[in-house]
Motif scaffolding. Structure first.
Motif, mmCIF file in Angstrom:
data_model
loop_
_atom_site.group_PDB
_atom_site.id
_atom_site.type_symbol
_atom_site.label_atom_id
_atom_site.label_comp_id
_atom_site.label_asym_id
_atom_site.label_seq_id
_atom_site.Cartn_x
_atom_site.Cartn_y
_atom_site.Cartn_z
ATOM 1 N N VAL A 58 -59.546 32.942 -42.838
ATOM 2 C CA VAL A 58 -60.270 32.138 -41.859
ATOM 3 C C VAL A 58 -59.983 30.664 -42.131
ATOM 4 N N GLY A 59 -59.573 29.942 -41.082
ATOM 5 C CA GLY A 59 -59.313 28.520 -41.225
ATOM 6 C C GLY A 59 -60.576 27.705 -41.025
ATOM 7 N N ARG A 60 -61.121 27.177 -42.106
ATOM 8 C CA ARG A 60 -62.364 26.410 -41.995
ATOM 9 C C ARG A 60 -62.116 25.096 -41.252
ATOM 10 N N ARG A 82 -54.258 46.834 -34.679
ATOM 11 C CA ARG A 82 -54.274 45.743 -35.651
ATOM 12 C C ARG A 82 -54.885 44.480 -35.046
ATOM 13 N N ALA A 83 -54.543 44.184 -33.778
ATOM 14 C CA ALA A 83 -55.107 43.014 -33.109
ATOM 15 C C ALA A 83 -56.621 43.122 -33.027
ATOM 16 N N GLN A 84 -57.115 44.330 -32.825
ATOM 17 C CA GLN A 84 -58.561 44.545 -32.759
ATOM 18 C C GLN A 84 -59.213 44.267 -34.107
ATOM 19 N N VAL A 85 -58.519 44.670 -35.195
ATOM 20 C CA VAL A 85 -59.068 44.484 -36.542
ATOM 21 C C VAL A 85 -59.008 43.023 -36.969
ATOM 22 N N GLN A 118 -63.596 40.847 -32.103
ATOM 23 C CA GLN A 118 -64.895 40.194 -32.158
ATOM 24 C C GLN A 118 -64.881 39.009 -33.125
ATOM 25 N N ALA A 119 -64.101 39.125 -34.194
ATOM 26 C CA ALA A 119 -64.035 38.029 -35.171
ATOM 27 C C ALA A 119 -63.464 36.766 -34.540
ATOM 28 N N LEU A 120 -62.417 36.909 -33.722
ATOM 29 C CA LEU A 120 -61.808 35.741 -33.084
ATOM 30 C C LEU A 120 -62.755 35.115 -32.067
ATOM 31 N N LYS A 121 -63.497 35.952 -31.345
ATOM 32 C CA LYS A 121 -64.488 35.418 -30.398
ATOM 33 C C LYS A 121 -65.571 34.645 -31.147
ATOM 34 N N PHE A 177 -64.549 21.436 -31.108
ATOM 35 C CA PHE A 177 -63.106 21.560 -31.276
ATOM 36 C C PHE A 177 -62.529 22.503 -30.228
ATOM 37 N N ASP A 178 -61.224 22.378 -30.019
ATOM 38 C CA ASP A 178 -60.534 23.315 -29.135
ATOM 39 C C ASP A 178 -60.506 24.691 -29.771
ATOM 40 N N VAL A 179 -60.492 25.734 -28.933
ATOM 41 C CA VAL A 179 -60.450 27.093 -29.455
ATOM 42 C C VAL A 179 -59.075 27.363 -30.052
ATOM 43 N N SER A 180 -59.023 28.313 -30.958
ATOM 44 C CA SER A 180 -57.766 28.681 -31.609
ATOM 45 C C SER A 180 -56.848 29.377 -30.618
ATOM 46 N N GLN A 181 -55.580 28.998 -30.637
ATOM 47 C CA GLN A 181 -54.574 29.634 -29.785
ATOM 48 C C GLN A 181 -53.895 30.812 -30.503
ATOM 49 N N SER A 182 -54.294 31.051 -31.731
ATOM 50 C CA SER A 182 -53.708 32.146 -32.489
ATOM 51 C C SER A 182 -54.247 33.481 -31.985
ATOM 52 N N LYS A 183 -53.476 34.529 -32.185
ATOM 53 C CA LYS A 183 -53.916 35.876 -31.826
ATOM 54 C C LYS A 183 -54.795 36.472 -32.909
ATOM 55 N N MET A 184 -54.931 35.752 -34.031
ATOM 56 C CA MET A 184 -55.730 36.221 -35.146
ATOM 57 C C MET A 184 -56.615 35.083 -35.645
#
Length: 439
Positions: A139-141, A191-194, A198-201, A212-219
């Motif tokens: 997780v990127g703080r 894998r994307a689900q894991v 919900q974690a990315l949301k 801040f802007d939302v993360s553009q990463s898929k993870m």
């Protein structure tokens, strides 16, 4: 570089992650830079042994539950305990284990932990005013990646974790790179689900709350716009299949220098080196908590003429070794590897790359995650043997040991790879790229 940098290293709770960051940090320290680790309390004093400064995160202080005893945990103990309770020590396939993981709030919990200690990280950044920040975490703080400082993401696992495309197998699958691809999409979607879902949301909602802007990463795992570094030997890397993104920098291994001295135990000194080889067994800080598996290894290997050094793990006190073995809860792996003839490993990234660095053949027996990918890559590139960790037969293991010990062609190939790696300047080039981020 004339300017000496003040570098902050933030690393998650995981022995492998910490060891990888130590390796890179030692190279930076050697170039004159000051290194400060932000680390869990379990590692207090461990980084100081290498000459690094420490900023301690104590989650006992954050707990409001007075009914829970506040006990000090050993390095890696929390992660190993979670794994032992997960049910992943089993004959399930990599896909079945991923399905089981999809029902566990692994990354959601990681986001919640990050939310709780983000203010502490803000205080540390203000206090130290680093020139560069290095992050090895799931997780990127925001306190780090939105600090206004250039930051680097370290991937201390298999490179498939950091770089995903249609040409390479899905991360943590252990699928062959040149085999049937019909199951790739199913694995990638799960894998994307894991790793996101919900974690990315939850993570993006938090970023928006902070402005801040939302993360553009898929993870949730952060990909840095500045620089991303991973450790993997070029002989095993996937660059023969897909190109490397511009802001990614591979190094051969996050090889650390362990200050602990090691000498072969006296009982092994006078062995007949022709008949009796010296073999290193390590299932990693997490895999070794499967005591039943470790006991099985002891039972099988006790019947051979060879000698064994065993990394017994956190539960070392719960089982005994045979007469042809010596081991402790933790052994200085990088000091042991040059002395042995063969390695039996779980396939953790540091274990694989360090074993490869010293030109030792390996039997890889994965349990979960990128261990599957490392096992498969070593096997398909012909540098070792992959065995199923929970369904191998005694004969399979013993035959694999003898096959690798007597493979002269493999010895030659490994020797060539080892000489190249030990003389490689890849970690120096990574340091130069880090330094170039500071004008």
């Amino acid at each position: 570089m004339s300017k000496k940098l003040n570098i902050l290293v933030s690393v998650m709770d995981g022995v492998g992650h910490v060891n990888a960051c130590i390796g890179l940090s030692q190279a930076l320290q050697k170039r004159g830079h000051k290194i400060t680790f932000v680390i869990e309390k379990a590692y207090k004093g461990k980084l100081a042994e290498f000459g690094f400064e420490e900023e301690i995160i104590d989650r006992n202080e954050e707990s409001s539950d007075e009914t829970k005893p506040k006990t000090d945990k050993r390095p890696g103990e929390e992660a190993a305990t979670r794994l032992a309770q997960s049910g992943l020590f089993s004959t399930m396939s990599s896909l079945e284990k991923l399905k089981k993981m999809s029902k566990m709030p692994i990354f959601e919990n990681g986001v919640q932990r990050a939310k709780k200690d983000n203010s502490k990280f803000t205080e540390i950044v203000v206090k130290l005013n680093p020139d560069v920040i290095i992050i090895d975490d799931f997780v990127g703080r925001p306190a780090l990646i939105y600090s206004g400082k250039p930051w680097i993401s370290i991937f201390s696992g298999n490179p498939l974790f950091a770089i995903e495309d249609d040409k390479t197998p899905p991360f943590s699958s252990g699928y062959p790179s040149n085999g049937d691809k019909s199951g790739w999409n199913e694995f990638k979607e799960l894998r994307a689900q894991v790793f996101a879902g919900q974690a990315l949301k939850l993570y993006n909602d938090w970023l928006q709350e902070l402005g801040f802007d939302v993360s553009q990463s898929k993870m949730v795992v952060p990909i840095s716009p500045y620089l991303n570094i991973y450790g993997y030997p070029e002989e095993l890397d996937y660059t023969d299949i897909r190109p490397l993104p511009n802001n990614f920098c591979p190094i051969d291994a996050f090889m650390r220098n362990d200050p602990k001295e090691f000498k072969i135990p006296d009982k092994f000194e006078n062995r007949d080196k022709i008949k009796s080889k010296l073999i290193y067994l390590s299932m990693g800080s997490m895999g070794s908590v499967d005591v039943n598996l470790m006991k099985r290894f002891v039972e099988i290997l006790s019947k051979t003429q060879h000698k064994y050094i065993v990394s017994k793990g956190l539960l070392a006190h719960t089982y005994d070794l045979a007469d042809n073995m010596w081991g402790e809860a933790s052994v200085p792996q990088t000091n042991v590897l040059p002395l042995v003839d063969l390695v039996i490993t779980h396939g953790g990234n540091n274990s694989v790359t360090e074993t490869f660095s010293y030109g030792k053949p390996m039997i890889v027996m994965p349990i979960f995650g990128d261990q599957y990918d490392n096992a498969q890559r070593v096997h398909e590139k012909g540098y070792g043997i992959r065995l199923d960790t929970y369904s191998f037969s005694d004969k399979e293991l013993l035959d694999s040991i003898e096959k690798l010990l007597n493979d002269k062609q493999l010895d030659e190939r490994l020797s060539i790879a080892s000489k190249r790696m030990l003389n490689s300047d890849s970690i120096s080039k990574a340091c130069e790229r880090i330094e170039s981020l500071v004008k």
